[in-house]
Design a protein around this motif. Structure first.
Motif, mmCIF file in Angstrom:
data_model
loop_
_atom_site.group_PDB
_atom_site.id
_atom_site.type_symbol
_atom_site.label_atom_id
_atom_site.label_comp_id
_atom_site.label_asym_id
_atom_site.label_seq_id
_atom_site.Cartn_x
_atom_site.Cartn_y
_atom_site.Cartn_z
ATOM 1 N N SER A 164 0.646 -1.206 0.081
ATOM 2 C CA SER A 164 0.090 0.071 0.149
ATOM 3 C C SER A 164 0.868 1.114 0.024
ATOM 4 C CB SER A 164 -0.934 -0.058 1.379
ATOM 5 O OG SER A 164 -1.757 -1.129 1.417
ATOM 6 N N VAL A 165 0.353 2.204 -0.766
ATOM 7 C CA VAL A 165 1.014 3.642 -0.497
ATOM 8 C C VAL A 165 0.070 4.386 0.437
ATOM 9 C CG1 VAL A 165 1.446 5.879 -1.720
ATOM 10 C CG2 VAL A 165 1.740 3.501 -2.814
ATOM 11 N N VAL A 166 0.813 4.901 1.478
ATOM 12 C CA VAL A 166 0.116 5.593 2.695
ATOM 13 C C VAL A 166 0.728 7.000 3.059
ATOM 14 C CG1 VAL A 166 -0.882 3.597 3.668
ATOM 15 C CG2 VAL A 166 1.515 4.469 4.401
ATOM 16 N N GLY A 167 0.129 7.797 3.651
ATOM 17 C CA GLY A 167 0.346 9.249 4.143
ATOM 18 C C GLY A 167 -0.529 9.534 5.210
ATOM 19 N N SER A 168 0.000 10.228 5.950
ATOM 20 C CA SER A 168 -0.919 10.855 7.193
ATOM 21 C C SER A 168 -1.905 11.873 6.818
ATOM 22 C CB SER A 168 0.113 11.209 8.338
ATOM 23 O OG SER A 168 0.703 12.660 7.833
ATOM 24 N N PRO A 169 -3.050 12.041 7.663
ATOM 25 C CA PRO A 169 -4.011 13.060 7.353
ATOM 26 C C PRO A 169 -3.139 14.484 7.206
ATOM 27 C CG PRO A 169 -4.776 11.538 8.897
ATOM 28 C CD PRO A 169 -3.270 11.109 8.656
ATOM 29 N N GLU A 170 -2.221 14.472 8.263
ATOM 30 C CA GLU A 170 -1.581 15.746 8.368
ATOM 31 C C GLU A 170 -0.736 16.291 7.054
ATOM 32 O OE1 GLU A 170 2.626 17.658 10.315
ATOM 33 O OE2 GLU A 170 1.621 15.774 11.195
ATOM 34 N N TYR A 171 -0.117 14.853 6.518
ATOM 35 C CA TYR A 171 0.510 15.180 5.060
ATOM 36 C C TYR A 171 -0.065 15.864 3.965
ATOM 37 C CZ TYR A 171 3.522 14.246 1.025
ATOM 38 O OH TYR A 171 3.909 14.476 -0.129
ATOM 39 N N PHE A 172 -1.530 15.167 3.926
ATOM 40 C CA PHE A 172 -2.523 15.381 2.829
ATOM 41 C C PHE A 172 -3.213 16.694 3.173
ATOM 42 C CE2 PHE A 172 -2.305 10.630 2.186
ATOM 43 C CZ PHE A 172 -1.428 10.935 1.101
ATOM 44 N N GLU A 173 -3.236 17.307 4.255
ATOM 45 C CA GLU A 173 -3.611 18.531 4.437
ATOM 46 C C GLU A 173 -2.609 19.502 3.599
ATOM 47 O OE1 GLU A 173 -3.914 19.480 8.501
ATOM 48 O OE2 GLU A 173 -5.695 18.161 9.050
ATOM 49 N N ARG A 174 -1.468 19.333 3.562
ATOM 50 C CA ARG A 174 -0.438 20.369 2.869
ATOM 51 C C ARG A 174 -0.194 19.825 1.582
ATOM 52 N NH1 ARG A 174 4.387 19.254 4.814
ATOM 53 N NH2 ARG A 174 3.781 17.490 6.377
ATOM 54 N N TYR A 175 -0.488 18.598 1.043
ATOM 55 C CA TYR A 175 -0.305 18.312 -0.316
ATOM 56 C C TYR A 175 -1.586 17.565 -0.829
ATOM 57 C CZ TYR A 175 4.503 18.990 1.134
ATOM 58 O OH TYR A 175 5.884 19.533 1.523
ATOM 59 N N PRO A 176 -1.786 17.740 -2.311
ATOM 60 C CA PRO A 176 -2.717 17.126 -2.730
ATOM 61 C C PRO A 176 -2.753 15.499 -2.806
ATOM 62 C CG PRO A 176 -1.379 17.900 -4.556
ATOM 63 C CD PRO A 176 -0.720 18.415 -3.350
#
Length: 301
Positions: free
Chosen positions: A167-179
């Protein structure tokens, strides 16, 4: 007690129990005449008659019954101790050394080591973390762990886990800053956490698939690690996007600490396998380890 005295006492006890020279001889693995000679020699040496013989039966005399009561518990104790020692000798013991990637410890070994070590208390297991393609013969490991398609053909391979999806994952914090990326190609504009391959020294290209076609994407970012666990931690801390086994990050996704993206492109690989040289004389400890961790379809592991 001399060996011949021990043999005589055991022979007498068996005849007294069976009340038959014939049956006792079969149990002792001797001829009836040899057994009769042994008992006669014992009686002559002690100077007493131990067995009363008739045409139909053999029974201890009063002196014989006294001797039975005196020695029987000793022979029972000897028999019990021999049985216990045999059980110990049959119990596998020794040291098993396995080299494996860091995520395999969590995905394959962690839940299953506890019952294994409890059952086989004389086996020591050493797990060495190495995410490269280690030469297990040169480093004198008993076995290594790799995904199925990465195993050399000259090795014995035993499957020890189910298929592994990524899986490819990121945190909610990261996706608040990047699309949120919508395809693997979009990852080239993101801050991705890379994995350094110890063997080649290069960076691992993230693997994907679409309509049965497999392809790789080389990503970039500020962080590079040599193990997957640290890459997942970086994603949890909002420092970038990570690529990791789905089962490793499932709990974080379920509790909202990580978010899966581009799931339709993420691949599934053959499960982890234990690989080792094809030789005849494996230790009992290693053979026991292999059998215990062998993947059995329908059991979950």
């Amino acid at each position: 007690m001399r060996r011949d005295e021990f043999t005589e006492m055991r022979a007498f006890l068996e005849v007294a129990r069976e009340r038959s020279f014939t049956r006792a001889a079969v149990k002792l693995g001797v001829t009836r005449s040899a057994l009769s000679h042994t008992i006669r020699a014992l009686e002559e040496r002690l100077g007493v008659r131990l067995l009363a013989r008739t045409t139909r039966d053999v029974a201890p005399t009063a002196m014989g019954e006294r001797l039975v009561q005196s020695i029987e518990h000793h022979f029972e104790g000897i028999s019990a101790e021999i049985t216990a020692l045999k059980a110990l000798s049959d119990k596998p013991s020794g040291h098993v050394r396995i080299v494996c990637p860091d995520d395999a410890i969590e995905l394959v070994f962690r839940d299953r080591l506890k019952p294994f070590l409890r059952e086989y208390t004389d086996i020591q297991v050493e797990l060495i973390v190495d995410n490269g393609f280690t030469n297990i013969v040169e480093r004198q490991y008993d076995a290594g762990v790799r995904l199925g398609e990465a195993i050399a053909r000259d090795m014995v391979a035993v499957r020890i886990g189910p298929d592994v999806s990524y899986s490819v994952v990121g945190s909610p914090e990261y996706f608040e800053r990047y699309p949120v990326p919508e395809s693997p190609q979009d990852l080239t504009t993101h801050n991705c956490v890379n994995l350094r391959l110890p063997t080649s020294g290069g960076l691992y290209a993230w693997e994907f698939q679409e309509y049965g076609r497999e392809f790789s994407v080389r990503v970039d970012g500020q962080l590079v690690y040599s193990n997957i666990g640290s890459a997942v931690d970086a994603a949890l801390d909002g420092m970038g996007i990570a690529y990791a086994p789905t089962d490793l990050i499932r709990g974080y996704v379920n509790d909202g600490h990580l978010r899966e993206v581009i799931k339709d492109w993420c691949p599934t690989f053959q499960g982890y396998h234990l690989y080792y040289p094809n030789k005849r004389n494996h230790s009992p400890a290693f053979s026991t380890f292999v059998d215990a961790f062998r993947f059995r379809l329908g059991t979950g592991y």
